[in-house]
Design an enzyme around this catalytic site. Structure first.
Site, PDB file in Angstrom:
ATOM      1  N   LYS A   1       1.518  14.254   5.309  1.00 25.79           N
ATOM      2  CA  LYS A   1       1.695  13.445   4.097  1.00 25.79           C
ATOM      3  C   LYS A   1       2.812  14.034   3.242  1.00 25.79           C
ATOM      4  O   LYS A   1       2.858  15.252   3.028  1.00 25.79           O
ATOM      5  CB  LYS A   1       0.400  13.364   3.294  1.00 25.79           C
ATOM      6  CG  LYS A   1       0.474  12.391   2.119  1.00 25.79           C
ATOM      7  CD  LYS A   1      -0.899  12.119   1.540  1.00 25.79           C
ATOM      8  CE  LYS A   1      -0.829  11.180   0.342  1.00 25.79           C
ATOM      9  NZ  LYS A   1      -0.260   9.866   0.684  1.00 25.79           N
TER      10      LYS A   1
ATOM     11  N   HIS B   1      -5.249  15.768   2.144  1.00 27.15           N
ATOM     12  CA  HIS B   1      -4.751  14.864   3.179  1.00 27.15           C
ATOM     13  C   HIS B   1      -4.175  15.667   4.342  1.00 27.15           C
ATOM     14  O   HIS B   1      -3.996  16.877   4.248  1.00 27.15           O
ATOM     15  CB  HIS B   1      -3.676  13.919   2.617  1.00 27.15           C
ATOM     16  CG  HIS B   1      -4.235  12.816   1.772  1.00 27.15           C
ATOM     17  ND1 HIS B   1      -4.558  13.004   0.444  1.00 27.15           N
ATOM     18  CD2 HIS B   1      -4.549  11.536   2.061  1.00 27.15           C
ATOM     19  CE1 HIS B   1      -5.030  11.870  -0.050  1.00 27.15           C
ATOM     20  NE2 HIS B   1      -5.046  10.967   0.917  1.00 27.15           N
TER      21      HIS B   1
ATOM     22  N   GLY C   1       0.814  -1.208   0.000  1.00 28.89           N
ATOM     23  CA  GLY C   1       0.000   0.000   0.000  1.00 28.89           C
ATOM     24  C   GLY C   1       0.844   1.253   0.000  1.00 28.89           C
ATOM     25  O   GLY C   1       0.318   2.359   0.135  1.00 28.89           O
TER      26      GLY C   1
END
Length: 271
Positions: free
Chosen positions: A161, A157, A100
């Site tokens: 991030k 986000h 991921g």
């Protein structure tokens, strides 16, 4: 079938701790290893305690080769450098590798692809059920609407991030490009500033916002003459990504070697 024995990479991070929790609550899965970066101050800590659970005796280690001797899979939401370091060991050990990690370069992708003739890899920019269903919808809508409908992707986000656009935004952009049968990399605009001139028909635009504690929000906008269609996904808790990753790992066990995505896991290929 025996429980699937899983290693969590980046076990000390937020996603790693979420993965540890979801493994603990899911029948058929068991945490057998917890991987952290060499030099981390968390090495030697109990993975379950870090995740807010009772101790389970699985200590954070930097030695994937040793951890993988008694494992069936690895859940890897780390950073590109760490993921690429894990790829060869996971393939050598025959582990299911669920990736991921976002921000992977084309050379990183090539390394991952190089092991898929002998290893099972499930890779997605987002493991959420809703996101992957939305990607299928984006592809279908892009196929139905011609270039008179401009495609813009807006994502937001949290302020920690480090990559932009997000892996999920790129996932939606690639789905749109596939729907339109165009080369994504040749038709994207990832930043606009100054006197840019008129928008080129057929481009796929990106905009990235960062702030606060936003888990993830994505808008795919199809802006046409006198009308606009927006497809939106809002993530409210990172546990949804952990649950999707574990679902992918359990599905991948016993699959033939190859590179899979959540579209395969959720049987969305022919949507």
């Amino acid at each position: 079938m025996a429980d699937m024995r899983l290693i969590v990479a980046g076990a000390g991070g937020r996603m790693g701790r979420a993965l540890t929790r979801v493994i603990a609550e899911t029948p058929g899965a068991v945490l057998t290893g917890a991987l952290e970066a060499p030099g981390s101050e968390l090495l030697g800590k109990d993975a379950s305690v870090l995740a807010g659970l009772p101790a389970n005796g699985v200590k954070l280690s930097a030695d994937l080769w040793t951890l993988s001797a008694n494992a069936d899979g690895i859940l890897d939401f780390t950073v590109p450098r760490a993921t690429i370091a894990n790829v060869a060991i996971a393939a050598e050990r025959g582990l299911v590798h669920v990736i991921g990690t976002t921000g992977l370069s084309s050379s990183d992708e090539a390394v991952i692809n190089s092991v898929t003739s002998r290893a099972v890899v499930v890779k997605s920019g987002n493991m959420s059920l809703g996101v992957n269903l939305l990607a299928a919808l984006v592809k279908r809508v892009a196929r139905s609407l011609d270039e008179s409908f401009d495609i813009e992707i807006l994502e937001m986000h949290h302020n920690q991030k480090v990559d932009a656009p997000s892996g999920t935004a790129l996932m939606f952009g690639r789905a749109a490009a596939e729907g339109r049968a165009v080369d994504h990399d040749k038709r994207t605009v990832k930043a606009r500033e100054g006197h840019t001139g008129a928008r080129k028909p057929g481009d796929i635009g990106y905009a990235a916002l960062r702030g606060g504690t936003v888990v993830g929000e994505h808008h795919v906008i199809f802006a046409g003459p006198a009308e606009r269609l927006e497809l939106v996904h809002r993530a409210e808790d990172r546990m949804l990504f952990a649950r999707g990753a574990l679902h992918a790992a359990l599905w991948a066990r016993g699959q033939k070697p190859g590179l899979y995505s959540m579209a395969d896991v959720l049987d969305l290929r022919n949507f």
